[in-house]
Write an enzyme that holds these catalytic residues in place. Structure first.
Site, PDB file in Angstrom:
ATOM      1  N   PRO A  54      42.900  51.210  32.842  1.00 46.40           N
ATOM      2  CA  PRO A  54      41.760  52.014  32.881  1.00 46.40           C
ATOM      3  C   PRO A  54      41.137  52.468  34.098  1.00 46.40           C
ATOM      4  O   PRO A  54      40.672  53.661  34.257  1.00 46.40           O
ATOM      5  CB  PRO A  54      40.916  51.470  31.849  1.00 46.40           C
ATOM      6  CG  PRO A  54      42.045  50.424  31.011  1.00 46.40           C
ATOM      7  CD  PRO A  54      43.212  50.247  31.913  1.00 46.40           C
ATOM      8  N   GLN A  60      41.114  58.561  38.823  1.00 43.98           N
ATOM      9  CA  GLN A  60      42.185  59.680  38.741  1.00 43.98           C
ATOM     10  C   GLN A  60      41.250  60.873  38.139  1.00 43.98           C
ATOM     11  O   GLN A  60      41.298  61.926  38.712  1.00 43.98           O
ATOM     12  CB  GLN A  60      43.446  59.486  38.212  1.00 43.98           C
ATOM     13  CG  GLN A  60      44.450  60.569  38.497  1.00 43.98           C
ATOM     14  CD  GLN A  60      44.855  60.663  39.839  1.00 43.98           C
ATOM     15  OE1 GLN A  60      44.759  59.704  40.695  1.00 43.98           O
ATOM     16  NE2 GLN A  60      45.336  61.954  40.445  1.00 43.98           N
ATOM     17  N   GLY A 121      52.194  60.439  33.021  1.00 45.35           N
ATOM     18  CA  GLY A 121      51.529  60.293  34.324  1.00 45.35           C
ATOM     19  C   GLY A 121      50.286  61.501  34.107  1.00 45.35           C
ATOM     20  O   GLY A 121      50.302  62.576  33.922  1.00 45.35           O
ATOM     21  N   GLY A 123      48.304  62.454  36.583  1.00 50.00           N
ATOM     22  CA  GLY A 123      48.529  63.594  37.724  1.00 50.00           C
ATOM     23  C   GLY A 123      46.913  63.875  38.063  1.00 50.00           C
ATOM     24  O   GLY A 123      45.992  63.277  38.256  1.00 50.00           O
ATOM     25  N   GLU A 124      46.869  65.125  38.281  1.00 48.21           N
ATOM     26  CA  GLU A 124      45.635  65.814  38.568  1.00 48.21           C
ATOM     27  C   GLU A 124      44.675  66.516  37.361  1.00 48.21           C
ATOM     28  O   GLU A 124      44.428  67.776  37.622  1.00 48.21           O
ATOM     29  CB  GLU A 124      45.699  66.800  39.717  1.00 48.21           C
ATOM     30  CG  GLU A 124      46.291  66.122  40.871  1.00 48.21           C
ATOM     31  CD  GLU A 124      45.476  65.295  41.629  1.00 48.21           C
ATOM     32  OE1 GLU A 124      44.344  65.270  41.552  1.00 48.21           O
ATOM     33  OE2 GLU A 124      46.150  64.370  42.350  1.00 48.21           O
TER      34      GLU A 124
END
Length: 165
Positions: A54, A60, A121, A123-124
Protein backbone atom coordinates in the site's frame (compact mmCIF):
# COMPACT_ATOMS: atom_id res chain seq x y z
CA UNK A 1 10.10 -20.34 -22.01
CA UNK A 2 6.67 -19.67 -23.46
CA UNK A 3 4.52 -16.68 -22.57
CA UNK A 4 1.00 -15.99 -23.81
CA UNK A 5 -0.21 -12.41 -23.91
CA UNK A 6 -3.45 -11.65 -22.08
CA UNK A 7 -6.40 -11.89 -24.43
CA UNK A 8 -9.59 -9.94 -24.85
CA UNK A 9 -13.09 -11.44 -24.85
CA UNK A 10 -12.63 -12.53 -28.48
CA UNK A 11 -9.35 -14.38 -27.63
CA UNK A 12 -7.26 -11.80 -29.49
CA UNK A 13 -4.01 -10.95 -27.62
CA UNK A 14 -4.29 -7.49 -26.09
CA UNK A 15 -1.66 -5.88 -23.90
CA UNK A 16 -4.18 -3.31 -22.66
CA UNK A 17 -6.72 -5.93 -21.64
CA UNK A 18 -5.34 -5.63 -18.11
CA UNK A 19 -7.13 -2.36 -17.54
CA UNK A 20 -6.32 0.06 -14.77
CA UNK A 21 -8.87 2.72 -13.96
CA UNK A 22 -8.67 6.00 -12.09
CA UNK A 23 -10.98 8.90 -11.35
CA UNK A 24 -9.58 12.06 -9.79
CA UNK A 25 -11.31 15.10 -8.33
CA UNK A 26 -9.48 18.35 -7.61
CA UNK A 27 -10.09 21.33 -5.37
CA UNK A 28 -8.27 24.47 -6.49
CA UNK A 29 -7.90 28.06 -5.41
CA UNK A 30 -7.64 30.63 -8.18
CA UNK A 31 -6.12 34.04 -7.51
CA UNK A 32 -8.42 36.45 -9.32
CA UNK A 33 -5.71 39.14 -9.42
CA UNK A 34 -2.98 37.03 -11.01
CA UNK A 35 -4.75 34.02 -12.54
CA UNK A 36 -2.48 31.68 -10.58
CA UNK A 37 -4.00 28.29 -9.75
CA UNK A 38 -3.08 26.48 -6.55
CA UNK A 39 -4.12 22.85 -6.20
CA UNK A 40 -5.44 22.39 -2.68
CA UNK A 41 -6.61 18.77 -2.69
CA UNK A 42 -6.70 15.76 -4.96
CA UNK A 43 -8.85 12.71 -4.37
CA UNK A 44 -8.18 9.62 -6.47
CA UNK A 45 -10.26 6.46 -6.75
CA UNK A 46 -8.30 3.69 -8.43
CA UNK A 47 -9.13 0.23 -9.67
CA UNK A 48 -5.88 -1.55 -10.37
CA UNK A 49 -6.25 -4.98 -8.88
CA UNK A 50 -4.79 -6.39 -5.69
CA UNK A 51 -2.46 -3.98 -3.86
CA UNK A 52 0.69 -5.75 -2.69
CA UNK A 53 2.42 -2.83 -0.91
CA UNK A 54 0.00 0.00 0.00
CA UNK A 55 2.65 2.69 0.74
CA UNK A 56 4.30 2.17 -2.67
CA UNK A 57 0.94 2.11 -4.42
CA UNK A 58 -0.16 5.34 -2.77
CA UNK A 59 3.22 6.97 -3.42
CA UNK A 60 3.07 6.03 -7.09
CA UNK A 61 -0.40 7.54 -7.51
CA UNK A 62 0.45 10.70 -5.55
CA UNK A 63 3.80 11.25 -7.26
CA UNK A 64 2.36 10.73 -10.72
CA UNK A 65 -0.46 13.15 -9.84
CA UNK A 66 2.07 15.87 -9.00
CA UNK A 67 3.76 15.16 -12.34
CA UNK A 68 0.36 15.56 -14.01
CA UNK A 69 -0.13 18.86 -12.19
CA UNK A 70 3.09 20.08 -13.77
CA UNK A 71 1.90 19.10 -17.23
CA UNK A 72 -1.48 20.76 -16.70
CA UNK A 73 -0.36 23.99 -15.03
CA UNK A 74 3.34 24.70 -15.48
CA UNK A 75 5.35 22.74 -17.99
CA UNK A 76 5.68 24.11 -21.49
CA UNK A 77 8.33 24.05 -24.18
CA UNK A 78 7.16 26.62 -26.73
CA UNK A 79 8.09 25.98 -30.33
CA UNK A 80 7.85 27.92 -33.54
CA UNK A 81 8.39 26.44 -36.99
CA UNK A 82 9.65 23.23 -35.38
CA UNK A 83 12.31 25.02 -33.31
CA UNK A 84 12.44 25.41 -29.54
CA UNK A 85 12.04 29.02 -28.43
CA UNK A 86 14.00 28.37 -25.21
CA UNK A 87 17.75 27.99 -25.40
CA UNK A 88 17.99 26.39 -21.93
CA UNK A 89 15.68 24.95 -19.30
CA UNK A 90 15.89 27.72 -16.70
CA UNK A 91 12.35 28.85 -17.62
CA UNK A 92 10.96 25.30 -17.63
CA UNK A 93 8.95 25.07 -14.43
CA UNK A 94 8.04 21.85 -12.65
CA UNK A 95 6.13 21.36 -9.39
CA UNK A 96 8.10 21.06 -6.18
CA UNK A 97 7.09 19.59 -2.83
CA UNK A 98 5.76 23.03 -1.91
CA UNK A 99 3.22 22.63 -4.73
CA UNK A 100 2.11 19.13 -3.71
CA UNK A 101 -1.45 19.22 -2.39
CA UNK A 102 -3.14 17.10 0.22
CA UNK A 103 -4.06 13.83 -1.51
CA UNK A 104 -6.36 10.94 -0.77
CA UNK A 105 -6.17 7.61 -2.58
CA UNK A 106 -9.05 5.16 -2.34
CA UNK A 107 -8.57 1.74 -3.89
CA UNK A 108 -11.00 -0.71 -5.42
CA UNK A 109 -9.12 -4.03 -5.40
CA UNK A 110 -11.89 -6.30 -6.60
CA UNK A 111 -11.36 -7.78 -10.04
CA UNK A 112 -14.45 -8.53 -12.09
CA UNK A 113 -15.25 -12.00 -13.33
CA UNK A 114 -12.73 -14.78 -13.53
CA UNK A 115 -9.73 -12.59 -14.34
CA UNK A 116 -6.62 -14.71 -13.99
CA UNK A 117 -4.37 -11.62 -13.57
CA UNK A 118 -5.44 -10.10 -10.21
CA UNK A 119 -2.27 -8.02 -9.83
CA UNK A 120 -1.31 -5.21 -12.20
CA UNK A 121 1.61 -2.84 -12.42
CA UNK A 122 0.30 0.56 -11.44
CA UNK A 123 2.82 2.55 -13.50
CA UNK A 124 1.96 6.21 -14.03
CA UNK A 125 -1.79 5.76 -13.60
CA UNK A 126 -1.92 8.85 -11.38
CA UNK A 127 -1.18 11.15 -14.34
CA UNK A 128 -4.15 10.16 -16.46
CA UNK A 129 -7.03 11.98 -14.78
CA UNK A 130 -5.24 15.06 -13.45
CA UNK A 131 -5.63 17.43 -16.41
CA UNK A 132 -9.39 16.87 -16.71
CA UNK A 133 -9.81 17.10 -12.92
CA UNK A 134 -7.89 20.37 -12.75
CA UNK A 135 -9.55 21.99 -15.74
CA UNK A 136 -12.98 21.02 -14.36
CA UNK A 137 -12.09 22.50 -10.96
CA UNK A 138 -10.80 25.68 -12.60
CA UNK A 139 -14.01 25.97 -14.62
CA UNK A 140 -16.07 25.41 -11.49
CA UNK A 141 -14.13 28.13 -9.66
CA UNK A 142 -14.01 30.71 -12.45
CA UNK A 143 -16.52 29.85 -15.14
CA UNK A 144 -13.64 29.63 -17.62
CA UNK A 145 -13.18 26.38 -19.56
CA UNK A 146 -9.51 25.90 -20.38
CA UNK A 147 -8.96 24.60 -23.90
CA UNK A 148 -5.17 24.45 -23.90
CA UNK A 149 -2.52 23.06 -21.57
CA UNK A 150 -0.73 24.22 -19.62
CA UNK A 151 -3.37 26.53 -18.17
CA UNK A 152 -1.36 29.74 -18.08
CA UNK A 153 -2.20 32.35 -15.43
CA UNK A 154 -2.20 35.15 -18.02
CA UNK A 155 -4.59 33.27 -20.32
CA UNK A 156 -6.88 32.40 -17.42
CA UNK A 157 -6.82 35.96 -16.10
CA UNK A 158 -7.69 37.38 -19.52
CA UNK A 159 -10.57 34.92 -19.92
CA UNK A 160 -11.89 35.77 -16.44
CA UNK A 161 -11.74 39.49 -17.22
CA UNK A 162 -13.60 38.97 -20.53
CA UNK A 163 -16.48 37.36 -18.60
CA UNK A 164 -17.08 40.45 -16.49
CA UNK A 165 -19.76 42.88 -17.78
Amino acid sequence: MHFDLPTGPDATPRGRYLQLLIASVARVAVDRLTGRVRVMQLHHITAGGKVIHPPSYRGQIEGAAVMGMGMALLEDVPMQDGQFLLDNLDAYLIPTMADAPEQRVDVIERILGDDSYPVRGIGELGIEAISPALTAAIENATGVRADKLPVRPTTLLTAMQEQQP
